[in-house]
Design a protein around this motif. Structure first.
Motif: not given
Length: 292
Positions: A80-81, A134-137
């Motif tokens: 989920t981006p 969620r904070g990740d890239v």
């Protein structure tokens, strides 16, 4: 000419980097429209754990100056981006996608992006998307098998190069006589900007509704110099078809493909008639065909 933004394949474009057209104003060139692409099935076997991105552009995207990036989630869990940004050295700015939504495991979803103005000093490169979640890239290289971005940049930079030399537009349709069976002359004018440079209008394609007599292409072979005099270009025309379906189904009836040489380079753009000239042209063609 201001040839603002739409459906063509550019052969070659030049460096040099319009405006939306208004009544009697410059026309719009459309963007490349690859054919509809079927969804990409996940690779056979167990999930690879990879995310795969690619560019697509359908006719509805091209019509509104957009493209899509489709992301295949070849993972065992949904993805989920929260935001997706497309970066490309050939474009002036980074653009943000819309319609954020979950990509189910082992499936793909498409996200729409506006096409910004190109950076005509960068003629090569490729795109990447930066996906926040969620904070990740995740940063993904974007495949473009149809060269959608490359063709857009080449076409738009060609338009901008021509715009620097002259304002090119259809200004009138001069009808020879009245009633059915009449011919007409489409009048195009080129008004130089006073800047250095030149282009040659080698050919103009007819449309499904309007065409030259006995051919599908006009060959004006007119040179326009940026510091020269205004040019009047006459295109003698007849209706290409006289069935009502041709008029009802042809959205490009008054959009003409121009074949140009700018400096030593060749390319194509689409020049659309203004609403006023388009209405006059269609009215003449309908009358000439005995349909009005």
């Amino acid at each position: 000419m201001s040839l603002p933004a739409l459906v063509i394949v550019v052969l070659v474009a030049v460096g040099g980097c319009g405006a939306d057209h208004a009544d009697d104003g410059p026309a719009t060139a459309t963007h490349p429209i690859p054919t509809l692409t079927a969804p990409t099935p996940p690779p056979p076997g167990p999930p690879s754990g990879r995310l795969v991105a690619n560019v697509r552009q359908h006719s509805r995207d091209a019509a509104v100056g957009q493209f899509q990036v489709w992301i295949l989630n070849d993972r065992a869990r949904d993805y989920t981006p929260t935001s997706i940004h497309y970066r490309d050295p050939r474009l002036r700015v980074t653009v943000e996608g819309d319609r954020m939504r979950t990509i189910p495991a082992r499936s793909e979803r498409g996200y729409s992006f506006d096409l910004p103005e190109p950076d005509c000093t960068h003629r090569s490169g490729s795109g990447t998307v930066v996906v926040h979640r969620r904070g990740d890239v995740d940063t993904l290289r974007v495949a473009d098998v149809n060269d959608t971005i490359e063709q857009y940049v080449a076409q738009r930079c060609l338009e901008l190069a021509v715009n620097r030399i002259a304002d090119l537009r259809f200004t009138d349709v001069e009808v020879d006589g009245s009633g059915t069976g009449t011919s007409a002359t489409l009048v195009m004018e080129a008004h130089p900007t006073g800047r250095n440079g030149w282009f040659v209008l080698d050919a103009v394609n007819g449309t499904p509704v309007i065409a030259p007599s006995g051919s599908a292409v006009w060959h004006p072979r007119t040179r326009v110099d940026g510091t020269g005099s205004p040019q009047r270009i006459e295109l003698p025309a007849i209706p290409a078809r006289c069935d009502s379906h041709a008029f009802q189904e042809s959205g490009g009836a008054t959009a003409f493909r121009l074949h140009l040489r700018v400096g030593g380079h060749r390319g194509e753009v689409i020049l659309r008639m203004s609403p006023r000239v388009a209405e006059q042209t269609i009215t003449w063609a309908l009358t000439s065909c005995g349909l009005e």
